[in-house]
Motif scaffolding. Sequence first.
Motif, PDB file in Angstrom:
ATOM      1  N   ALA A 237     -12.797   3.465   7.161  1.00  0.00           N
ATOM      2  CA  ALA A 237     -13.077   3.623   5.490  1.00  0.00           C
ATOM      3  C   ALA A 237     -11.889   3.553   5.475  1.00  0.00           C
ATOM      4  N   THR A 238     -11.258   2.863   3.742  1.00  0.00           N
ATOM      5  CA  THR A 238      -9.561   3.112   3.608  1.00  0.00           C
ATOM      6  C   THR A 238      -8.919   4.035   2.759  1.00  0.00           C
ATOM      7  N   VAL A 239      -8.028   4.162   2.969  1.00  0.00           N
ATOM      8  CA  VAL A 239      -7.171   5.773   2.040  1.00  0.00           C
ATOM      9  C   VAL A 239      -7.888   5.326   0.328  1.00  0.00           C
ATOM     10  N   GLU A 240      -7.519   3.905  -0.212  1.00  0.00           N
ATOM     11  CA  GLU A 240      -7.834   3.647  -1.413  1.00  0.00           C
ATOM     12  C   GLU A 240      -8.990   3.767  -1.229  1.00  0.00           C
ATOM     13  N   GLU A 241      -9.943   2.810  -0.545  1.00  0.00           N
ATOM     14  CA  GLU A 241     -11.736   3.586  -1.030  1.00  0.00           C
ATOM     15  C   GLU A 241     -12.315   5.378  -1.097  1.00  0.00           C
ATOM     16  N   LEU A 242     -11.484   6.050  -0.246  1.00  0.00           N
ATOM     17  CA  LEU A 242     -11.095   6.999  -0.468  1.00  0.00           C
ATOM     18  C   LEU A 242     -10.643   7.642  -2.146  1.00  0.00           C
ATOM     19  N   SER A 243      -9.982   7.021  -2.327  1.00  0.00           N
ATOM     20  CA  SER A 243      -9.625   7.978  -3.491  1.00  0.00           C
ATOM     21  C   SER A 243     -10.173   7.646  -5.244  1.00  0.00           C
ATOM     22  N   HIS A 244     -11.539   6.420  -4.987  1.00  0.00           N
ATOM     23  CA  HIS A 244     -12.070   6.464  -5.503  1.00  0.00           C
ATOM     24  C   HIS A 244     -13.503   7.309  -5.057  1.00  0.00           C
ATOM     25  N   ILE A 245     -13.638   8.064  -3.804  1.00  0.00           N
ATOM     26  CA  ILE A 245     -15.386   8.498  -4.132  1.00  0.00           C
ATOM     27  C   ILE A 245     -15.596   9.241  -4.809  1.00  0.00           C
ATOM     28  N   SER A 246     -14.596   9.520  -6.128  1.00  0.00           N
ATOM     29  CA  SER A 246     -14.865  10.812  -7.273  1.00  0.00           C
ATOM     30  C   SER A 246     -15.898   9.614  -8.504  1.00  0.00           C
ATOM     31  N   GLU A 247     -16.131   8.268  -7.892  1.00  0.00           N
ATOM     32  CA  GLU A 247     -16.922   7.526  -8.972  1.00  0.00           C
ATOM     33  C   GLU A 247     -17.710   6.761  -8.394  1.00  0.00           C
ATOM     34  N   SER A 248     -17.959   7.157  -7.437  1.00  0.00           N
ATOM     35  CA  SER A 248     -19.508   6.672  -6.838  1.00  0.00           C
ATOM     36  C   SER A 248     -20.556   7.297  -7.344  1.00  0.00           C
ATOM     37  N   LEU A 249     -21.999   7.066  -7.151  1.00  0.00           N
ATOM     38  CA  LEU A 249     -23.051   7.045  -8.498  1.00  0.00           C
ATOM     39  C   LEU A 249     -23.839   8.278  -7.478  1.00  0.00           C
TER      40      LEU A 249
END
Lengths: 486, 432
Positions: A237-249
């Motif tokens: 996983a990239t740090v960028e991906e991780l920064s957005h996991i709060s936006e997942s369903l």
Amino acid sequence: MAMQLDISDIGTRENRLGSITGYVGDLQDLANQSNCGSLKGGVRCFSQSSTCLSGCALGQLSGIRDVAVIHHGPAGCSVTGAQIYTVTKQVAKKRGVVNNTVYIGTDMSEEDTIFGAGDSLHDIVVETNRRYKPKAIFVSSSCATGIIGEDIDSIVAELRDEIDVPIAAIHCEGFKSRIWASGFDLSDHAVLTTIVKEPKQKRNKINFKNFYESARDDIIALFKNFDVEPVFLYANATVEELSHISESLATVCICGTLGNYLGNGLEEKYGVPYIRTINPLGVVGFETWLREIGKVIHKETEVEQYIQAERSIYLPQIEEVKKELEGLRAVLGMGPGYTFEVSRVLQELGMEVVWAAAWHYDKRYENGDIPPAMDYLLKNTPNFEVSVADQQNFEILNILNTYKPDLYLSRHPGSTVWAIKQGYPAVYVADEYMIFGYKRTLEFAHTVLDTIRNRSFEKNLAKMVKLPYTDWWYKQKLDLFLEKTK
Amino acid sequence: MAKILDKQRYKCAMGAMSTVQAIERAIPVLHSGAGCAQKLSNSSGSSGYFSPNIFPCTSINEQDVVFGGEKKLHSTIENSLKVIDADLYVVLTGCTPEIVGDNVDEIVADFKDAEKPVIFASTPGFKGNNYQGHEWVVDAIVEQYLSPTEKKTPGLVNIWADVPYQDEFWLGNLRELEKLLAELGLIPNTIFGYKRGIENIKKIPEAQFNLLVSPWVGLENVKRMQAKFGTPYLHYPTLPIGAFETSKFLRAVGNFAGVDQGKIEKLISEKEAYYYYYIERFADLFLETRVMSKKFSVVADAQYVLGITKFLVNDMGLFPAKQYIVDDTPKQYRNDIEGYFKDLNYDIEAAVEFGVDGYKIQQEIENTDYHGYPLLLGGYWEKDIAAKTNAHFLNVSWPVNERLVMNSYYVGYDGGLKLIEDIYSVVKTRFN
């Protein structure tokens, strides 16, 4: 109990979840004692070496792409980095990406235990940042730095003024906990508190907490049926991906022990639903899990269609192998996530679980519920014998000697070999996706069958070797060294 | 003082649990954190009679940090003796009990009349690395398990080489060293590996001399044995790989042992003829492989950097670029070791650097002109820089990954041939 996401040291599973590492009894008794609050784990006056929580914490974090892990301690603590490096490179290569994560030690010396090495640590972090420009930095303590009171929180706080990427302090003193899974929580906590950002928009994604994403392609294809995409955590996983996991369903996981902290944290802080069903291992687990996902993302019809189509392909084949597995007696030793999940699957496949050893036991998860896999067994399967032991190999061999099963299953390195030396066939359930979904459940059933059918390897070896334990030990009761805690 | 360990090449002192593990029927009893053994173990040849998850361990917890772990150590040793079927119990300490001040000597002394011997080596991670830890374990055996003896066995030679498990080829190398000595008519005595163990340990004080084959690891041990048992020692710093060095080695050992000159020379000429039968047949390949250039670097512990450099220069006619020793060699040995690199054929001298910062080493390699494809022998870490510099790469030193070593070896005449096989198996993957 609300999770404490505002501090860096979150405490251990023993303290937060009432988890234990010493128990001998059965499933019903373990559950009853947990419910009425009387469950107190025993401690051993003799034990064998097991695992350090820092391995779990930093192993997870160093899977993230292009980060730096700095393990502050003597060279033995950071030696994990040499093993992780290979795995990281191979796992990235399989996916066709490049992972430039580095794992750095500080080679703490005797002098440092007297005077501290805070300044050196500071300089090492700065130098690591200069060399590799990592996307995030994780600074971990060790037993030695913990005891001498090295204040990594303050050092990290200072570094935040100098370095412009997320930096987290990870409190990995190995003596804190007998439960290495506490390390998973430490890694999740670091990600939640320093990398994950406030959600800006919902994304059509599902967080998938796993180890090494070996079933990545299959799961992408599976989720495509429901117009969602998985985000695999943390390997690759990239740090960028991780920064957005709060936006997942939603958040799902392949193992409750692994995913519990992150799942609950994302739900509590950002309202991302955490799928708390039994895990997607075996047919019942997979269907239960998938249906819950369908419900949460409002794709129930599509999920049902998928299930019916797949059932028609795989169930007849699974039924066919099942005939051959019927009645086989199994002993298993795994982390508690997998122990109770795999116990269910073995029974689904017609086998009998004669003893399940869990490397620890969480009385409840972060949300206060008892672990779903345990709950399912209590309601649906016959009672069986259970012990809780942090990979105490001498106990496992005593169990095998007493129960003489047809098969031993384990999920941790260095465990299955002892079963085969004692002459019992063993299956190493290493890959977390080994029993995932219909296809892999079928493959797993065949693996078990092949293992049972050709016992040459273990018979050959067992004939030639002497076991490391005395005859005296094999005559003792399993809980001989287990002292009740007050 | 703490320093950046970027591309780590060694473990901590308690990694010496592997030294104990290499002795048949000896078991480490760890007074340490529960996970130390797992971290320090290699998953390479580790599931022998004992494996790291069999090692008894006090699994120190928070209470032990506050109140001390002496009681737990006592019960762990006591029950180890009952549960584990071993012949030698070696208590090793990790960081925590050493910092909080557990009196381990005293606890171990309680077991001086136990049915089986219990000894102790202090090996906290902050005190040194596993090369030193290895020496401390051997010292503990010498000091606590063995006594001086009047009995001396002529021709009996204790052989000491580098660190078991840290050196992926430790077992094969030791066996080949034994064979070489046996061919000189000596009686080799080693304590590690199959069917050596305790019985051989007991013979240590009877030896005619100790033979140390290592640039520095074990020097303290043989000096200690000289003081305690009066056993002289021969320090042969270079791991003999290939004909040139192995013949030199046989002469040195033979002369020291008082073997008849004629016998030594006869053996050497037989061995060299055998060795050159192979070299002759493959010499065309060595000369006519267009991707093979002359310059090489080794990034490894002192024994392999020295051994391989000598082999590639003196046997194979290659030319050394800079060599890198990454085992954190104690400072007092460095001058001597540098000297060994000045003793090469045709007055060739190899530049050698001691350092543990893999980043700097790899930067240097990247900026070095090897006048063709570099030949790089090193740790697994070098795989990346080898790819970047188009080097031929062979992983010979720790960490050794992506290759399996069971009983192969680089020592001796056959060991040299094996190293050539391994190098050319890489080289031959390219045409130009």
